[in-house]
Motif scaffolding. Structure first.
Motif, mmCIF file in Angstrom:
data_model
loop_
_atom_site.group_PDB
_atom_site.id
_atom_site.type_symbol
_atom_site.label_atom_id
_atom_site.label_comp_id
_atom_site.label_asym_id
_atom_site.label_seq_id
_atom_site.Cartn_x
_atom_site.Cartn_y
_atom_site.Cartn_z
ATOM 1 N N ASN A 1 1.095 24.517 -42.364
ATOM 2 C CA ASN A 1 0.137 25.051 -41.401
ATOM 3 C C ASN A 1 0.806 25.999 -40.418
ATOM 4 O OD1 ASN A 1 -2.850 23.838 -41.261
ATOM 5 N ND2 ASN A 1 -1.496 22.375 -42.255
ATOM 6 N N TYR A 2 2.040 25.671 -40.037
ATOM 7 C CA TYR A 2 2.797 26.542 -39.143
ATOM 8 C C TYR A 2 3.069 27.891 -39.808
ATOM 9 C CZ TYR A 2 7.082 28.558 -37.200
ATOM 10 O OH TYR A 2 8.025 29.417 -36.715
ATOM 11 N N ALA B 1 4.442 23.093 -33.180
ATOM 12 C CA ALA B 1 3.546 22.066 -33.711
ATOM 13 C C ALA B 1 3.839 20.731 -33.043
ATOM 14 C CB ALA B 1 3.719 21.942 -35.233
ATOM 15 N N ASP C 1 -2.098 26.501 -27.573
ATOM 16 C CA ASP C 1 -2.000 27.112 -28.906
ATOM 17 C C ASP C 1 -0.881 26.510 -29.760
ATOM 18 O OD1 ASP C 1 -3.023 28.823 -30.845
ATOM 19 O OD2 ASP C 1 -1.570 30.399 -30.391
ATOM 20 N N PHE D 1 -0.135 23.857 -32.776
ATOM 21 C CA PHE D 1 -0.841 23.166 -33.864
ATOM 22 C C PHE D 1 -0.593 21.663 -33.801
ATOM 23 C CE2 PHE D 1 -0.496 21.189 -38.069
ATOM 24 C CZ PHE D 1 -1.812 21.321 -38.498
ATOM 25 N N SER D 2 -1.652 20.873 -33.950
ATOM 26 C CA SER D 2 -1.521 19.416 -33.954
ATOM 27 C C SER D 2 -1.865 18.852 -35.324
ATOM 28 C CB SER D 2 -2.438 18.786 -32.904
ATOM 29 O OG SER D 2 -2.338 17.377 -32.946
ATOM 30 N N SER E 1 -6.062 16.278 -34.593
ATOM 31 C CA SER E 1 -6.638 16.814 -33.366
ATOM 32 C C SER E 1 -6.950 15.702 -32.369
ATOM 33 C CB SER E 1 -7.912 17.603 -33.676
ATOM 34 O OG SER E 1 -8.953 16.724 -34.062
ATOM 35 N N GLU F 1 -2.855 21.558 -27.512
ATOM 36 C CA GLU F 1 -3.802 22.343 -28.307
ATOM 37 C C GLU F 1 -4.271 23.574 -27.535
ATOM 38 O OE1 GLU F 1 -5.770 18.610 -30.820
ATOM 39 O OE2 GLU F 1 -6.671 19.253 -28.932
ATOM 40 N N LYS G 1 -0.126 29.923 -40.044
ATOM 41 C CA LYS G 1 -0.486 30.455 -38.727
ATOM 42 C C LYS G 1 0.387 31.665 -38.380
ATOM 43 C CE LYS G 1 -0.856 29.073 -33.871
ATOM 44 N NZ LYS G 1 -0.677 27.958 -32.903
#
Length: 300
Positions: free
Chosen positions: A289-290, A60, A84, A86-87, A90, A81, A293
């Protein structure tokens, strides 16, 4: 989780706090100066180097990109991004929010309250602009200004005309906004993380100063937001597509008026005013989010 923090300096308060918060939660945090990155592009192969070292294994990234280096900073973020990673915000959302005129148009289209605003590229219509705005006093801002720089209060029609003429003479792009008298040289900064206001402060300009920016000597204090103010802050961040945002607004007789949505809001003022661990909230959001994912990949 291996986390990249895009920042020019590791010693900056916001950068240091994010690194501390990540490490406190057991993650590896690496500060990367985005202006010292090299972007490598070829068919089916994307890579990036920082001061000669290849950047690999990141899960990330949290961007802390200054307004003056938006173009290159977002190019680096976009490369992450595409690799692949995660940011937290964005690249497109940051670019969108940095264009003041575009962001104001988008906020207005979302139905949010905002000060009446005018923009022109024609230098001979100062009188018409002032008339359309309802006369003086008026706030005149450089489109590219930050931290209160390039912001002028024109208290009379004559002064407004002179300032607009002067900026146009310098080929500077400006917006003209109504002056909200009842705000009394104060504004609100609401800090939004993943659709929730996690802290808010009221900023007041020093005596004789209409700008409330802390960089201009203003002071900050904890404030409890009204429900309408919280809703406006969340909606403004969402309109920009930002998951982490500092939403600046004025308290007016007609409700909250959005001034600006910041994609890299500073942590020092808000953490000191509220006593909240804002950095921790940001890392918690990135971490979630990590994990989501990773769970999706495992179940694929």
């Amino acid at each position: 989780m291996k986390l990249a923090i895009l920042s020019r300096k590791e010693t900056l308060y916001s950068t240091r706090r994010l690194k501390e918060a990540a490490e406190a939660r057991g993650h590896e945090a690496v500060v990367i100066d985005h202006l010292k990155c090299d972007i490598m592009i070829e068919q089916n192969a994307l890579a990036m180097y920082h001061m000669g070292e290849k950047l690999e294994g990141f899960d990330a990234v949290v961007p802390r990109i200054g307004a003056s280096v938006t173009f290159y900073g977002t190019a680096v973020l976009r490369q992450f991004e595409m690799m692949d990673v995660f940011s937290a915000n964005s690249s497109i959302a940051i670019t969108r929010s940095r264009d003041k005129l575009r962001s104001l148009q988008m906020l207005a289209a979302s139905g949010l309250g905002m000060p009446k605003t005018a923009f022109t590229n024609y230098s001979k219509e100062e009188k018409q602009i002032i008339q359309n705005m309802g006369g003086a006093p008026l706030i005149i801002k450089l489109l590219e200004g930050t931290q209160g720089l390039g912001v002028v209060l024109a208290e009379t029609i004559k002064a407004a005309k002179s300032v607009i003429e002067a900026f146009h003479g310098l080929k500077a792009r400006i917006i003209v906004q109504e002056f909200i008298k009842e705000a009394k040289a104060s504004d609100i900064r609401a800090f939004v993380v993943n659709g929730e206001v996690v802290g808010a402060m009221k900023r007041t300009g020093k005596e004789g100063e209409f700008r409330s920016n802390l960089h201009r000597g203003g002071t900050a204090e904890l404030i409890k937001l009204k429900r309408s103010e919280k809703a406006a802050a969340v909606k403004a961040a969402d309109a920009m597509g930002l998951k982490i945002a500092g939403v600046d607004m004025l308290q007016s007789d007609r409700g909250p008026l959005i001034l600006e949505v910041n994609s890299s809001p500073g942590l020092e003022g808000i953490e000191q005013a509220t006593g909240n661990d804002i950095a921790g909230k940001i890392i918690e959001y990135v971490e979630q989010n990590y994990l989501n994912k990773r769970g999706r990949k495992k179940n694929a």
